[in-house]
Motif scaffolding. Structure first.
Motif, PDB file in Angstrom:
ATOM      1  N   PHE A  78      11.848  -2.232   2.571  1.00  0.00           N
ATOM      2  CA  PHE A  78      12.174  -0.875   3.001  1.00  0.00           C
ATOM      3  C   PHE A  78      12.968  -0.081   1.959  1.00  0.00           C
ATOM      4  O   PHE A  78      12.678   1.091   1.730  1.00  0.00           O
ATOM      5  CB  PHE A  78      12.942  -0.897   4.320  1.00  0.00           C
ATOM      6  CG  PHE A  78      12.096  -1.298   5.501  1.00  0.00           C
ATOM      7  CD1 PHE A  78      10.869  -0.699   5.742  1.00  0.00           C
ATOM      8  CD2 PHE A  78      12.526  -2.274   6.380  1.00  0.00           C
ATOM      9  CE1 PHE A  78      10.090  -1.055   6.831  1.00  0.00           C
ATOM     10  CE2 PHE A  78      11.758  -2.634   7.483  1.00  0.00           C
ATOM     11  CZ  PHE A  78      10.534  -2.026   7.703  1.00  0.00           C
ATOM     12  N   GLY A 112      10.494   1.169  -0.812  1.00  0.00           N
ATOM     13  CA  GLY A 112      10.352   2.453  -0.140  1.00  0.00           C
ATOM     14  C   GLY A 112       9.289   2.486   0.943  1.00  0.00           C
ATOM     15  O   GLY A 112       8.801   3.556   1.317  1.00  0.00           O
ATOM     16  N   CYS A 113       8.940   1.323   1.478  1.00  0.00           N
ATOM     17  CA  CYS A 113       7.953   1.276   2.565  1.00  0.00           C
ATOM     18  C   CYS A 113       8.531   1.929   3.818  1.00  0.00           C
ATOM     19  O   CYS A 113       9.732   1.864   4.066  1.00  0.00           O
ATOM     20  CB  CYS A 113       7.564  -0.163   2.887  1.00  0.00           C
ATOM     21  SG  CYS A 113       6.632  -0.973   1.595  1.00  0.00           S
ATOM     22  N   ARG A 114       7.662   2.511   4.610  1.00  0.00           N
ATOM     23  CA  ARG A 114       8.060   3.052   5.912  1.00  0.00           C
ATOM     24  C   ARG A 114       7.811   2.047   7.022  1.00  0.00           C
ATOM     25  O   ARG A 114       8.370   2.176   8.105  1.00  0.00           O
ATOM     26  CB  ARG A 114       7.289   4.335   6.213  1.00  0.00           C
ATOM     27  CG  ARG A 114       7.706   5.475   5.354  1.00  0.00           C
ATOM     28  CD  ARG A 114       7.077   6.729   5.833  1.00  0.00           C
ATOM     29  NE  ARG A 114       7.510   7.835   4.991  1.00  0.00           N
ATOM     30  CZ  ARG A 114       7.105   9.062   5.157  1.00  0.00           C
ATOM     31  NH1 ARG A 114       6.265   9.363   6.120  1.00  0.00           N
ATOM     32  NH2 ARG A 114       7.539  10.003   4.357  1.00  0.00           N
ATOM     33  N   ARG A 115       6.926   1.080   6.754  1.00  0.00           N
ATOM     34  CA  ARG A 115       6.584   0.094   7.773  1.00  0.00           C
ATOM     35  C   ARG A 115       6.205  -1.224   7.122  1.00  0.00           C
ATOM     36  O   ARG A 115       5.820  -1.263   5.956  1.00  0.00           O
ATOM     37  CB  ARG A 115       5.444   0.592   8.658  1.00  0.00           C
ATOM     38  CG  ARG A 115       4.181   0.890   7.914  1.00  0.00           C
ATOM     39  CD  ARG A 115       2.985   1.281   8.793  1.00  0.00           C
ATOM     40  NE  ARG A 115       2.456   0.099   9.418  1.00  0.00           N
ATOM     41  CZ  ARG A 115       2.460  -0.135  10.723  1.00  0.00           C
ATOM     42  NH1 ARG A 115       2.933   0.748  11.571  1.00  0.00           N
ATOM     43  NH2 ARG A 115       1.987  -1.246  11.211  1.00  0.00           N
ATOM     44  N   LEU A 145       8.874  -0.453  11.916  1.00  0.00           N
ATOM     45  CA  LEU A 145       9.202   0.759  11.165  1.00  0.00           C
ATOM     46  C   LEU A 145      10.594   0.639  10.563  1.00  0.00           C
ATOM     47  O   LEU A 145      11.492   0.021  11.151  1.00  0.00           O
ATOM     48  CB  LEU A 145       9.142   1.983  12.075  1.00  0.00           C
ATOM     49  CG  LEU A 145       7.787   2.254  12.724  1.00  0.00           C
ATOM     50  CD1 LEU A 145       7.886   3.450  13.662  1.00  0.00           C
ATOM     51  CD2 LEU A 145       6.722   2.493  11.664  1.00  0.00           C
ATOM     52  N   ARG A 175       0.826  -1.202   0.000  1.00  0.00           N
ATOM     53  CA  ARG A 175       0.000   0.000   0.000  1.00  0.00           C
ATOM     54  C   ARG A 175       0.871   1.268   0.000  1.00  0.00           C
ATOM     55  O   ARG A 175       0.541   2.243   0.653  1.00  0.00           O
ATOM     56  CB  ARG A 175      -0.922  -0.013   1.220  1.00  0.00           C
ATOM     57  CG  ARG A 175      -1.967  -1.115   1.176  1.00  0.00           C
ATOM     58  CD  ARG A 175      -2.873  -1.114   2.396  1.00  0.00           C
ATOM     59  NE  ARG A 175      -2.208  -1.530   3.613  1.00  0.00           N
ATOM     60  CZ  ARG A 175      -2.004  -2.785   3.984  1.00  0.00           C
ATOM     61  NH1 ARG A 175      -2.400  -3.767   3.229  1.00  0.00           N
ATOM     62  NH2 ARG A 175      -1.412  -3.065   5.122  1.00  0.00           N
ATOM     63  N   GLY A 176       1.965   1.235  -0.705  1.00  0.00           N
ATOM     64  CA  GLY A 176       2.811   2.412  -0.801  1.00  0.00           C
ATOM     65  C   GLY A 176       3.778   2.553   0.359  1.00  0.00           C
ATOM     66  O   GLY A 176       4.953   2.283   0.223  1.00  0.00           O
ATOM     67  N   ARG A 177       3.281   2.955   1.506  1.00  0.00           N
ATOM     68  CA  ARG A 177       4.152   3.130   2.680  1.00  0.00           C
ATOM     69  C   ARG A 177       4.166   1.910   3.589  1.00  0.00           C
ATOM     70  O   ARG A 177       4.938   1.833   4.523  1.00  0.00           O
ATOM     71  CB  ARG A 177       3.703   4.344   3.483  1.00  0.00           C
ATOM     72  CG  ARG A 177       3.883   5.609   2.715  1.00  0.00           C
ATOM     73  CD  ARG A 177       3.421   6.781   3.507  1.00  0.00           C
ATOM     74  NE  ARG A 177       3.559   7.966   2.684  1.00  0.00           N
ATOM     75  CZ  ARG A 177       4.011   9.105   3.105  1.00  0.00           C
ATOM     76  NH1 ARG A 177       4.350   9.253   4.363  1.00  0.00           N
ATOM     77  NH2 ARG A 177       4.110  10.124   2.291  1.00  0.00           N
ATOM     78  N   ASP A 178       3.266   0.959   3.313  1.00  0.00           N
ATOM     79  CA  ASP A 178       3.121  -0.223   4.169  1.00  0.00           C
ATOM     80  C   ASP A 178       2.969  -1.463   3.296  1.00  0.00           C
ATOM     81  O   ASP A 178       2.428  -1.393   2.192  1.00  0.00           O
ATOM     82  CB  ASP A 178       1.878  -0.066   5.057  1.00  0.00           C
ATOM     83  CG  ASP A 178       1.660  -1.259   5.964  1.00  0.00           C
ATOM     84  OD1 ASP A 178       2.435  -1.418   6.928  1.00  0.00           O
ATOM     85  OD2 ASP A 178       0.716  -2.037   5.721  1.00  0.00           O
TER      86      ASP A 178
END
Length: 108
Positions: free
Chosen positions: A49, A53-56, A99, A21-24
């Motif tokens: 990551f 480019g995920c943040r979590r 994270l 989902r983009g960041r996750d």
């Protein structure tokens, strides 16, 4: 995308990523015996990551699955929530998160 652990020509475990989902992204980890290696963990977490480019990363585990809960916690995931009544048998879904800046497998 999945990363496999193979020993003596036999699949012993794997780390699979779904629901990006983009960041996750969601992860599922399964295996038997001593199948996890630092190399496999570094490769899998770097994919989520660094490459995506995920943040979590999120992991969902049934409360009664103590071995899986212990595993995700040893990998650095933190319990973020409990979802009662999620399963037909009445068990609780536990949601965990890791994270990017807390991922020990990408440091050093």
């Amino acid at each position: 995308v999945a990363f496999a652990a193979v020993r003596d020509g036999r699949l012993t475990g794997g780390i699979a990523f779904t629901e990006f989902r983009g960041r996750d992204i969601r992860v599922t980890v399964a295996g038997e015996g001593a199948w996890l290696s630092r190399r496999l963990l570094r490769t899998a977490f770097a994919y989520a990551f660094r490459d995506l480019g995920c943040r979590r990363i999120s992991a969902m585990v049934k409360r009664g699955n103590v071995a899986s809960r212990n595993l995700v916690q040893r990998l650095g995931f933190r319990l973020e929530g409990r979802h009662p009544g999620f399963f037909e048998d009445g068990d609780i879904l536990c949601s965990y998160g890791l994270l990017a800046d807390e991922c020990l497998w990408l440091k050093g």
